[in-house]
Design an enzyme around this catalytic site. Structure first.
Site, PDB file in Angstrom:
ATOM      1  N   GLY A   1       0.825  -1.088   0.062  1.00 54.92           N
ATOM      2  CA  GLY A   1       0.093   0.110   0.083  1.00 54.92           C
ATOM      3  C   GLY A   1       0.921   1.297  -0.157  1.00 54.92           C
ATOM      4  N   LYS A   2       0.294   2.277  -0.383  1.00 56.74           N
ATOM      5  CA  LYS A   2       0.997   3.616  -0.502  1.00 56.74           C
ATOM      6  C   LYS A   2       1.591   4.041   1.077  1.00 56.74           C
ATOM      7  CE  LYS A   2      -1.551   5.162  -4.568  1.00 56.74           C
ATOM      8  NZ  LYS A   2      -2.311   6.359  -5.136  1.00 56.74           N
ATOM      9  N   MET A   3       0.888   3.731   1.992  1.00 54.16           N
ATOM     10  CA  MET A   3       1.330   4.131   3.322  1.00 54.16           C
ATOM     11  C   MET A   3       2.447   3.179   3.583  1.00 54.16           C
ATOM     12  SD  MET A   3       0.901   6.944   4.939  1.00 54.16           S
ATOM     13  CE  MET A   3       1.909   6.301   6.195  1.00 54.16           C
TER      14      MET A   3
ATOM     15  N   THR B   1      -6.920   3.492  10.657  1.00 56.33           N
ATOM     16  CA  THR B   1      -8.244   3.867  11.306  1.00 56.33           C
ATOM     17  C   THR B   1      -9.265   3.055  11.240  1.00 56.33           C
ATOM     18  OG1 THR B   1      -8.800   5.005   9.246  1.00 56.33           O
ATOM     19  CG2 THR B   1      -7.310   6.364  10.669  1.00 56.33           C
TER      20      THR B   1
ATOM     21  N   SER C   1      -2.985   5.221  17.322  1.00 54.27           N
ATOM     22  CA  SER C   1      -3.498   6.635  17.031  1.00 54.27           C
ATOM     23  C   SER C   1      -4.046   6.867  15.651  1.00 54.27           C
ATOM     24  CB  SER C   1      -2.300   7.598  17.212  1.00 54.27           C
ATOM     25  OG  SER C   1      -2.683   8.903  16.875  1.00 54.27           O
TER      26      SER C   1
ATOM     27  N   HIS D   1     -10.332  13.159   1.299  1.00 58.27           N
ATOM     28  CA  HIS D   1      -9.037  12.235   1.006  1.00 58.27           C
ATOM     29  C   HIS D   1      -9.387  11.366  -0.194  1.00 58.27           C
ATOM     30  CE1 HIS D   1      -9.111  12.579   5.704  1.00 58.27           C
ATOM     31  NE2 HIS D   1      -7.807  12.230   5.656  1.00 58.27           N
TER      32      HIS D   1
ATOM     33  N   LYS E   1      -9.672   5.640   0.450  1.00 58.70           N
ATOM     34  CA  LYS E   1     -10.004   5.739   1.789  1.00 58.70           C
ATOM     35  C   LYS E   1     -11.433   5.684   1.936  1.00 58.70           C
ATOM     36  CE  LYS E   1      -9.583   8.504   6.213  1.00 58.70           C
ATOM     37  NZ  LYS E   1      -9.019   7.108   6.981  1.00 58.70           N
TER      38      LYS E   1
ATOM     39  N   GLY F   1     -10.362   9.603  11.028  1.00 60.24           N
ATOM     40  CA  GLY F   1     -10.103   9.562  12.429  1.00 60.24           C
ATOM     41  C   GLY F   1      -9.842  10.538  13.215  1.00 60.24           C
TER      42      GLY F   1
END
Length: 352
Positions: free
Chosen positions: A87-89, A178, A199, A235, A239, A244
């Protein structure tokens, strides 16, 4: 069958050809393993063993990968496992972690379609495992790297099941994903006594804004009673859930006396609207986080606006690395507290 395969080595290699997926990740291999009979001519088959993951061996693919990519003595950084590495993250975190001197274990969890495939990310090959063998794989990685920390950037529907797995195997983790049942998530970690940073927002500067909002809500409850609130967040289309961060800010406004439900958040996911209405730069349509909170007094004579816009993912990746370093330090110190958030990371004051 085995004889014909030995006569035609290209049969063995046809599934080893590299190609590029739509996501830009280079898939190196889609074949998990082939076992060849040892009794055949060794000279003819020896050159094939380099592409066979389990030839004349009982090692599993994950063990083979871990042995092949074991860090050198010069690279003994904190080992991390980034789940959803394609994934990109996931990619952003891998790049930031390696730049910071962490060791990224070349094994990851992914979706069923990715199971058993090898992906090239940066200069490293990652073996991705599907849902069926996650516990065995995670236990193997933990045994190889006892001080392992997992970074999770998967999908909202997997948050709780993943946390339960990390707790069951006993691997500390940073949860950047999230969604999911957050109360259950926190309870799962507390009951297990596992170290974790959880978080909904990993961007350090955005977290500082959230902390300021929480302080204001605690010290001045009801300060905005009667005010009308509008919330818009934009976003990338991928997403699926509401932000969040937006939910956390809304919770603060609720304490300040504003009547607003998270179901009222205006979600912008259409690229055309993002360009024309929100003002997202075209090059960041596929990766951005724009938030706007608009307050209006009961008589409409006073307005307040809070806005924070992020283009790209580097702010979250850098914050994630800080969370890993923070968690490793707490584990080493045997801190009595086990469950942390990014505000705890900020308060530590040791960010890069």
């Amino acid at each position: 069958m085995a004889t014909s395969m030995l006569k035609s080595p290209t049969n063995l290699l046809q599934n080893q050809l590299a190609f590029t997926s739509n996501a830009g990740t280079r898939i190196i291999s889609t074949r998990r393993s082939i076992v060849l009979p040892v009794s055949h001519n060794r000279r003819r088959s020896s050159r094939l063993f380099s592409v066979v993951s389990m030839a004349a061996s009982s090692t599993t693919p994950v063990q083979t990968f871990l042995e092949k990519s074991a860090p050198s003595q010069q690279n003994l950084g904190i080992p991390i496992m980034v789940n959803a590495c394609t994934g990109k993250m996931g990619k952003a975190v891998i790049n930031a972690a390696e730049a910071a001197g962490l060791y990224v274990v070349p094994v990851s969890f992914g979706c069923e379609e990715e199971a058993g495939k090898t992906f090239e990310i940066g200069e490293k090959e990652f073996l991705v495992h599907g849902p069926s063998d996650r516990e065995t794989v995670l236990a193997s990685v933990r045994d190889k790297y006892p001080n392992l920390i997992v970074v999770d950037y998967t999908v909202p529907s997997a948050v709780n099941a993943n946390a339960e797995l990390y707790c069951k195997v006993g691997v500390p983790f940073v949860m950047g994903t999230t969604g999911g049942d957050r109360d259950l998530l926190n309870k799962t970690v507390k009951d297990a006594g596992l170290y974790a940073v959880i978080s909904p927002q990993m961007g350090k500067q955005v977290v500082a804004f959230l902390a300021a909002m929480e302080i204001m809500a605690e010290q001045f409850p009801g300060a905005f009673s009667g005010y009308n609130l509008q919330v818009m967040e934009s976003h990338q289309a991928s997403k699926v859930d509401a932000s969040g961060t937006a939910k956390a800010v809304i919770s603060c406004f609720n304490k300040l006396g504003v009547d607003f439900d998270t179901e009222e958040i205006q979600l912008i996911r259409d690229p055309k609207e993002q360009l024309e209405m929100v003002g997202v730069p075209e090059e960041h349509i596929s990766g951005h986080a724009f938030h706007m909170y608009h307050l209006t007094s009961p008589d409409e004579t006073v307005t307040f606006e809070f806005q924070h816009n992020v283009c790209g993912r580097s702010i979250y990746a850098e914050g994630t690395v800080d969370a890993v370093l923070f968690l490793a330090k707490k584990i080493e110190e045997k801190d009595n507290k086990r469950l942390y958030n990014m505000i705890d990371v900020l308060r530590e004051g040791n960010m890069r």
